[in-house]
Motif scaffolding. Sequence first.
Motif, short mmCIF file in Angstrom:
data_model
loop_
_atom_site.label_atom_id
_atom_site.label_comp_id
_atom_site.label_asym_id
_atom_site.label_seq_id
_atom_site.Cartn_x
_atom_site.Cartn_y
_atom_site.Cartn_z
N VAL A 1 0.83 -1.20 0.00
CA VAL A 1 0.00 0.00 0.00
C VAL A 1 0.87 1.25 0.00
N ARG A 2 1.98 1.19 0.73
CA ARG A 2 2.87 2.35 0.80
C ARG A 2 3.44 2.68 -0.56
N LEU A 3 3.92 1.66 -1.27
CA LEU A 3 4.48 1.91 -2.61
C LEU A 3 3.40 2.39 -3.58
N ALA A 4 2.20 1.83 -3.44
CA ALA A 4 1.10 2.27 -4.31
C ALA A 4 0.75 3.73 -4.04
N ALA A 5 0.78 4.11 -2.77
CA ALA A 5 0.49 5.51 -2.42
C ALA A 5 1.51 6.43 -3.05
N ASP A 6 2.80 6.05 -3.01
CA ASP A 6 3.85 6.87 -3.63
C ASP A 6 3.63 6.98 -5.14
N ARG A 7 3.29 5.86 -5.78
CA ARG A 7 3.11 5.85 -7.24
C ARG A 7 1.91 6.71 -7.66
N LEU A 8 0.85 6.66 -6.85
CA LEU A 8 -0.37 7.38 -7.19
C LEU A 8 -0.43 8.80 -6.62
N ALA A 9 0.64 9.18 -5.90
CA ALA A 9 0.69 10.50 -5.26
C ALA A 9 -0.49 10.70 -4.33
N LEU A 10 -0.79 9.66 -3.53
CA LEU A 10 -1.85 9.71 -2.53
C LEU A 10 -1.27 9.36 -1.17
N THR A 11 -2.07 9.57 -0.15
CA THR A 11 -1.63 9.14 1.18
C THR A 11 -1.90 7.64 1.35
N HIS A 12 -1.19 7.06 2.30
CA HIS A 12 -1.39 5.65 2.62
C HIS A 12 -2.86 5.39 2.97
N GLY A 13 -3.44 6.30 3.76
CA GLY A 13 -4.82 6.14 4.18
C GLY A 13 -5.80 6.21 3.02
N ALA A 14 -5.52 7.09 2.06
CA ALA A 14 -6.42 7.24 0.92
C ALA A 14 -6.46 5.97 0.08
N VAL A 15 -5.28 5.35 -0.13
CA VAL A 15 -5.24 4.10 -0.89
C VAL A 15 -5.97 2.99 -0.14
N SER A 16 -5.74 2.90 1.16
CA SER A 16 -6.41 1.88 1.97
C SER A 16 -7.92 2.04 1.92
N ARG A 17 -8.39 3.30 2.00
CA ARG A 17 -9.84 3.52 1.97
C ARG A 17 -10.43 3.12 0.61
N ARG A 18 -9.71 3.39 -0.47
CA ARG A 18 -10.23 3.03 -1.80
C ARG A 18 -10.31 1.51 -1.96
N ILE A 19 -9.30 0.81 -1.44
CA ILE A 19 -9.32 -0.65 -1.55
C ILE A 19 -10.45 -1.23 -0.69
N THR A 20 -10.64 -0.67 0.51
CA THR A 20 -11.72 -1.13 1.39
C THR A 20 -13.08 -0.88 0.75
N LYS A 21 -13.26 0.30 0.16
CA LYS A 21 -14.53 0.63 -0.50
C LYS A 21 -14.77 -0.31 -1.67
N LEU A 22 -13.70 -0.60 -2.46
CA LEU A 22 -13.85 -1.51 -3.59
C LEU A 22 -14.28 -2.89 -3.12
N SER A 23 -13.66 -3.37 -2.05
CA SER A 23 -14.01 -4.69 -1.50
C SER A 23 -15.47 -4.72 -1.05
N GLU A 24 -15.92 -3.64 -0.40
CA GLU A 24 -17.30 -3.58 0.07
C GLU A 24 -18.27 -3.52 -1.10
N ASP A 25 -17.92 -2.74 -2.15
CA ASP A 25 -18.80 -2.64 -3.32
C ASP A 25 -18.94 -3.99 -4.04
N LEU A 26 -17.83 -4.75 -4.09
CA LEU A 26 -17.84 -6.03 -4.78
C LEU A 26 -18.44 -7.15 -3.94
N GLY A 27 -18.32 -7.03 -2.63
CA GLY A 27 -18.88 -8.03 -1.75
C GLY A 27 -17.96 -9.19 -1.46
N PHE A 28 -16.66 -9.02 -1.69
CA PHE A 28 -15.70 -10.08 -1.33
C PHE A 28 -14.34 -9.44 -1.04
#
Length: 297
Positions: free
Chosen positions: A24-51
């Motif tokens: 997540v840390r490396l992804a945040a650096d690549r996307l120019a986002l905070t660690h928390g922002a990337v984590s929240r997007r992945i959590t939201k995606l998981s909830e939207d998909l249901g798995f």
Amino acid sequence: MKRSDIPSLDDLRAFEVTARLGSVRLAADRLALTHGAVSRRITKLSEDLGFKLFEKSGRGLRLTPAGETLNLTLGRFFTELATTVESLRAANARQNALVLSCEPSVAMRWLIPRLANFQSAHPDIALHLSVGGGPVEFRRERIDLAIRRLDFALPDAWHVQRLFPEKMGPVMSAHLAPAFASGEYIALGSKTRPDAWSHWLSLHPSAPRPTEIRFYDHHFLIVEAASAGLGVALSPIVLATDDIDRERLIAPAGFDPDGSHYGLIWIGEPELSGKAHDLARWLEAECKISLGKVGMQ
């Protein structure tokens, strides 16, 4: 699945980069986002998909089987998307570029050495160079302007701006001048104008005849061969002007007009405008400067 059911592209991108980089840390650096922002997007995606998409593995994360499947699909999707976007950008750049067609010998011996000056003077114009001779397929090949020796019939719809008259003459390295004067020289001719030497010799009956005539495929080859001391080339002045100026070649017999001209041709509006007009004016000025040095005017 309805389009409204497709997850957010931002969330999918955050997941794909995290899965690819394994962090997540490396992804945040690549996307120019905070660690928390990337984590929240992945959590939201998981909830939207249901798995679940990730599960803990020691101090890190690993993909779940469902996450692996989704990641493979997204990898192909983003690769194809990037390829498509790049292709569209290239096509758009070609549409906005100015395409100039030029005869191969003139392009290699005269035009290309000068194009850096044009780009410096007009950095906003993307000039694409195409080589070809004779009639021009303007629409099929998406050519805007063409430089041609005007030795063929032009359709009435074509417009012409004359650039310079064609002149021909024997050129050679300086050490071959005595051999030329005594007739102990090899004449170099182009297969594109096989009768050029016969015509020139008929105009100069007192000139010494060569021991033999050797033919090359193109004029630019015979001029280069003459510069290398392989013989005396009967060359258009436009192809030899730079080497004469640099004293790689001499032209002791001068150059004679053959009655034809080189011109800039185009279709469409009779008056050029915008980028095409700028190129035409630059070409006209370059012809006067470079060809005037060896007696074109």
